[in-house]
Write an enzyme that holds these catalytic residues in place. Structure first.
Site, PDB file in Angstrom:
ATOM      1  N   GLY A  40       2.801  -1.133   4.322  1.00  0.00           N
ATOM      2  CA  GLY A  40       2.904   0.285   3.985  1.00  0.00           C
ATOM      3  C   GLY A  40       4.358   0.668   3.789  1.00  0.00           C
ATOM      4  N   GLY A  41       4.975   1.188   4.833  1.00  0.00           N
ATOM      5  CA  GLY A  41       6.341   1.723   4.756  1.00  0.00           C
ATOM      6  C   GLY A  41       7.339   0.814   4.055  1.00  0.00           C
ATOM      7  CG  ASN A  85      -1.741   1.200   1.414  1.00  0.00           C
ATOM      8  OD1 ASN A  85      -1.795   2.053   0.518  1.00  0.00           O
ATOM      9  ND2 ASN A  85      -2.402   1.316   2.555  1.00  0.00           N
ATOM     10  CD1 TRP A  86       3.646   0.929  -2.655  1.00  0.00           C
ATOM     11  CD2 TRP A  86       3.672   1.928  -4.663  1.00  0.00           C
ATOM     12  NE1 TRP A  86       4.376   0.140  -3.515  1.00  0.00           N
ATOM     13  CE2 TRP A  86       4.406   0.720  -4.754  1.00  0.00           C
ATOM     14  CE3 TRP A  86       3.549   2.719  -5.810  1.00  0.00           C
ATOM     15  CZ2 TRP A  86       5.012   0.301  -5.935  1.00  0.00           C
ATOM     16  CZ3 TRP A  86       4.149   2.300  -6.984  1.00  0.00           C
ATOM     17  CH2 TRP A  86       4.874   1.107  -7.050  1.00  0.00           C
ATOM     18  CE  LYS A  87      -0.264   3.239   4.610  1.00  0.00           C
ATOM     19  NZ  LYS A  87      -0.127   3.326   6.060  1.00  0.00           N
ATOM     20  CD  GLU A 125      -2.965   5.433   6.662  1.00  0.00           C
ATOM     21  OE1 GLU A 125      -2.975   5.511   5.419  1.00  0.00           O
ATOM     22  OE2 GLU A 125      -2.035   4.887   7.306  1.00  0.00           O
TER      23      GLU A 125
HETATM   24  P1  PGA Z   1       2.806   0.126   7.667  1.00  0.00           P
HETATM   25  O1  PGA Z   1       1.353   0.353   7.003  1.00  0.00           O
HETATM   26  O2  PGA Z   1       3.367  -1.143   7.079  1.00  0.00           O
HETATM   27  O3  PGA Z   1       3.598   1.335   7.264  1.00  0.00           O
HETATM   28  O4  PGA Z   1       2.604   0.030   9.127  1.00  0.00           O
HETATM   29  C1  PGA Z   1       0.467  -0.720   6.852  1.00  0.00           C
HETATM   30  C2  PGA Z   1      -0.833  -0.222   6.256  1.00  0.00           C
HETATM   31  O5  PGA Z   1      -1.239   0.911   6.513  1.00  0.00           O
HETATM   32  O6  PGA Z   1      -1.491  -0.966   5.492  1.00  0.00           O
END
Ligand code: PGA
Length: 251
Positions: free
Chosen positions: A235-236, A10-12, A98
């Site tokens: 994510g990160g 998930n690159w957001k 989020e």
């Molecule tokens: P994170 O994010 O790996 O940066 O904790 C996970 C996500 O929001 O799906």
């Protein structure tokens, strides 16, 4: 039955176009032609086409981070399931914490999006998860149950088997505070039992449940080794080829 692992990035709202395409190519290269897991990249929607082109002809799947449930119409700024499939999406993340927290998405809206995704032949990745406050006050199971029941409302058993759930403790997202494998497994086992009650034990056994929340190459093996953890929503660590590849290839 054994469930095929699914690792999604998930690159957001991170990175620019050139980085996005380079990252996608790097991931595709590291995945090779016959990965043992499903791999999905979820870039910002504006870059879906470009990332889709970058991974064309590879086993890497393309996913959106959201959709709007309605059909065509006067919905300024929104994108629907058909538009996502037009640009090559096979997946869509729904109800990420989020969006629940910052944009006020409700279980009912998520359920509408889910039906729309399925009608449009997209595989939904439906996110649920408790906050730190929920956990500390002993409400984890109750909160997660409400989200699962609400988000999956109206789904029939046949549809349910094809969805992916992501259990993401809000306190673990982007914080570096990963749930321990035991904490994660406990919630995943609870969700699977709940899915058994809502649908059937057979269907519950087919639904893949990803863990999300600070998954890194150095904790992926242990998390993914748990019986009810069938993948990761990352994510990160999905923003660097090396880190994401480490998770994809985690034993
Ligand atoms: P994170 O994010 O790996 O940066 O904790 C996970 C996500 O929001 O799906």
């Amino acid at each position: 039955m054994s469930r095929r692992r699914i690792i999604a990035g998930n690159w957001k709202m991170n990175m620019r176009l050139d980085t996005a395409t380079a990252l996608a190519k790097g991931v595709a290269e590291s995945v090779g032609e016959n990965p043992e897991v499903d791999v999905v990249l979820c870039p910002p929607s504006i870059y879906l086409s470009a990332v889709g082109t970058a991974v064309e002809g590879t086993p890497v799947g393309l996913g959106a981070q959201n959709l709007y449930a309605a059909q065509d119409g006067a919905f300024t700024g929104e994108v629907n399931a058909a538009m996502l499939t037009d640009v090559g999406c096979g997946y869509v993340i729904l109800g990420h914490s989020e969006r629940r927290a910052l944009l006020g998405e409700t279980d009912q809206q998520i359920s509408e999006k889910l039906h729309s995704a399925l009608a449009g032949n997209l595989t939904p990745i439906v996110c649920v998860g408790e906050t730190l406050e929920d956990r500390e006050s002993g409400q984890t199971e109750q909160v997660v149950e409400t989200q699962v029941r609400g988000s999956l409302a109206g789904l029939d058993a046949g549809q349910a088997a094809s969805i992916v759930l992501a259990s993401e403790p809000v306190w673990a997202i982007g914080t570096g505070n990963t749930a321990t494998p035991e904490q994660a497994e406990e919630v995943h086992a609870f969700i699977r039992k709940l899915l058994g009650e809502i649908f059937s034990a057979e269907i519950a056994g087919q639904i893949r449940i990803q863990y999300g929340g600070s998954v890194k190459p150095n904790n992926a093996t242990e998390l993914l080794g748990q019986p009810n953890i069938d993948g990761a929503l990352v994510g990160g660590a999905s923003l660097k080829v090396e880190d994401f590849a480490g998770i994809i290839h985690a034993g």
